[in-house]
Motif scaffolding. Sequence first.
Motif, mmCIF file in Angstrom:
data_model
loop_
_atom_site.group_PDB
_atom_site.id
_atom_site.type_symbol
_atom_site.label_atom_id
_atom_site.label_comp_id
_atom_site.label_asym_id
_atom_site.label_seq_id
_atom_site.Cartn_x
_atom_site.Cartn_y
_atom_site.Cartn_z
ATOM 1 N N ARG A 38 6.669 1.756 8.972
ATOM 2 C CA ARG A 38 6.670 2.082 7.997
ATOM 3 C C ARG A 38 8.080 2.760 7.946
ATOM 4 O O ARG A 38 8.550 3.386 9.431
ATOM 5 C CB ARG A 38 6.132 3.713 7.616
ATOM 6 N N GLN B 224 1.275 -2.437 2.349
ATOM 7 C CA GLN B 224 1.997 -1.969 1.249
ATOM 8 C C GLN B 224 3.950 -2.997 1.100
ATOM 9 O O GLN B 224 4.345 -2.799 1.679
ATOM 10 C CB GLN B 224 2.425 -0.342 1.573
ATOM 11 N N ASN C 3 -2.767 5.183 -4.212
ATOM 12 C CA ASN C 3 -3.161 4.701 -2.720
ATOM 13 C C ASN C 3 -3.954 6.182 -2.604
ATOM 14 O O ASN C 3 -2.581 6.721 -2.324
ATOM 15 C CB ASN C 3 -2.241 3.686 -2.730
ATOM 16 N N LYS D 13 5.638 -1.000 4.016
ATOM 17 C CA LYS D 13 4.267 -0.669 5.201
ATOM 18 C C LYS D 13 3.372 -1.459 5.680
ATOM 19 O O LYS D 13 3.039 -2.170 4.754
ATOM 20 C CB LYS D 13 4.096 0.423 4.532
ATOM 21 N N LYS E 256 -0.608 -0.397 8.323
ATOM 22 C CA LYS E 256 -1.645 0.278 9.508
ATOM 23 C C LYS E 256 -2.665 -0.353 9.089
ATOM 24 O O LYS E 256 -3.071 -1.400 8.709
ATOM 25 C CB LYS E 256 -1.714 1.374 8.640
ATOM 26 N N ASP F 162 10.042 -0.707 0.253
ATOM 27 C CA ASP F 162 9.339 0.047 1.194
ATOM 28 C C ASP F 162 7.955 -0.176 1.718
ATOM 29 O O ASP F 162 6.876 -0.787 1.456
ATOM 30 C CB ASP F 162 9.023 1.513 -0.181
ATOM 31 N N LYS G 285 -0.669 8.767 -1.883
ATOM 32 C CA LYS G 285 1.005 8.187 -3.375
ATOM 33 C C LYS G 285 0.661 8.072 -4.485
ATOM 34 O O LYS G 285 -0.668 7.167 -4.739
ATOM 35 C CB LYS G 285 1.360 7.237 -2.058
#
Lengths: 330, 330
Positions: free
Chosen positions: A264, A157, B155, A251, A253, A249, B253
């Motif tokens: 995060r 993200q 998301n 991110k 994973k 922001d 999100k």
Amino acid sequence: MFLVRICVIGSSGHYGYVLKALDKDCEIVAISPGFEGEDLTPLKKDLSKLGLSPKEYTDYGEMLDEEEPDIVVLNTIFSLNGKILKETLRRKIHTFVEKPIATTMEDLEEIREIYQQVKDDVFFAAMFGIRYKAHFLTAKKLLDDGVVGEVRLVNTQKSYKLGERPEFYKKRETFGGTIPWVGIHAIDWINWLIGKKFLKVYAVHSRKANRGHGELEATALCLFTLEDEIFASLTVDYLRPSGAPTHDDDKIKVVGTKGILEVRDGKVFVVDDQGFREVPLLKEGQIFRDFLRKVRNEGECMVTPEDSILATEVALKARLSADTGRIVEI
Amino acid sequence: MFLVRICVIGSSGHYGYVLKALDKDCEIVAISPGFEGEDLTPLKKDLSKLGLSPKEYTDYGEMLDEEEPDIVVLNTIFSLNGKILKETLRRKIHTFVEKPIATTMEDLEEIREIYQQVKDDVFFAAMFGIRYKAHFLTAKKLLDDGVVGEVRLVNTQKSYKLGERPEFYKKRETFGGTIPWVGIHAIDWINWLIGKKFLKVYAVHSRKANRGHGELEATALCLFTLEDEIFASLTVDYLRPSGAPTHDDDKIKVVGTKGILEVRDGKVFVVDDQGFREVPLLKEGQIFRDFLRKVRNEGECMVTPEDSILATEVALKARLSADTGRIVEI
């Protein structure tokens, strides 16, 4: 140690990485705009805060002729970075260049060809400075140590506040697009952290809700297929509210056969068969210090020319997918 | 109040929603397998814990003939739910059916046609019980109140522990696929929370790393384009480690023009121009209580037949995209 002489072209990108990493053995000797009329005020203000007032040229070609710098820091409007990079590489000047390193596939292919010819003599790297944040370096170490096992799935993200951007952001021709400008960081993380070949991409993007920013895309999604049936997603938006505690922001994973790693809020978390835990962070790094190390033959730079070309290629192909509605092979 | 007579077909799904919502005015009168040889042990054990021992049939058709129930709870192996749903609808019996409501487009189209004919007399809903969790109800309320403004990007994530699944999970023919079985919940959230038309989907999935589960996909990604250039992503995996604190890791999100809402770890967060905050949760709901309310003409059920058909259609088209590598129109 010999003095590293640096010229800066443009004031439209992340020259800040350079200002923060200057040491006594390097000097910014001159600056110039990337094109006639580029406003150098931000750069000059930041230089003067450091007590620096390098010579100012109006034409970068003349500056390079006169100064013969060891390093060019290249960050003019985004569509010109690739065009000027071709010239600095031909001149065999090490170049610290804004990402994406080109905004058209034509420029990128020329850069690739020129680099093949000069690679023994010259180094360049795109400004993927986010890699050096403590949480990303920590994630890299954990993944290299095999904490998640074999990687199967990656979600990334990028979410930014938009604010008021300069005029050139409002035209595709000068800005290049939100996937190549913002999304490219996450493409670089995927390449760097996972190290698997990108095979194809499907992407979408939209200019809606861009608050008067013309052709700038406010949202985008990309779905990448890597080798070994590894998949990666990327969500990008410029809609982070002004009240958010940080500008960005970021991110990521990473889902593997033995565990899941998450970055995060500037933190790193791992969950595996032993449970869930936050991992203490490694020390932050700095991209231009790494770049200097390479130029001085003291070590390697974590961001390579190959990485810089690859992430740009993938970003431009994702943009092509989003523009055309087609799945694009990489 | 008249007594609601319930029959349960099968023991392979979420009949637990029903057992938790029984009241003094409803009764499970009989159970049967969905096919010869289905093991009813889990259901019977759970019934006996409640002190219940309904009549047991070996053939559901005979059970429906004899018992003429008001409600059928339908949760046999996944490929049969849609086939049996056609029969319960034709018989005009309200049906609380496992999701997906069909595992083939042919079954789904027949269900749609039959439902058109009987809709004035009969109700059915898929087991989208996750909607009723406190954090999702809270998200729904906030979105309906306009907290994020106009939605631009969504998301979603479904991540499950795999453990050891029954044999029928290992065959596409009986299981239906991980996107229709797991991913469908997030498709339902997108439909329910955003309420925009799905236009197309591109998806990928992989059976690698499925720990001996045959044809079951361990990973999947979907990219949906909704009307108004709204995009939605879905990441699905069965790789949540055994040491994780919960079985599932549901996330959503929603990025809008005025703010961003996040559901994670059973909590709800909003960031907007006023800053970042955690939002107190509404009270949890319960899907079968809602279903009973509708059947008793006391109110509406939040999950409608139309929702159940739509989420199934989108899931099957996402599976088709992943199977064929093509972008699929919805």
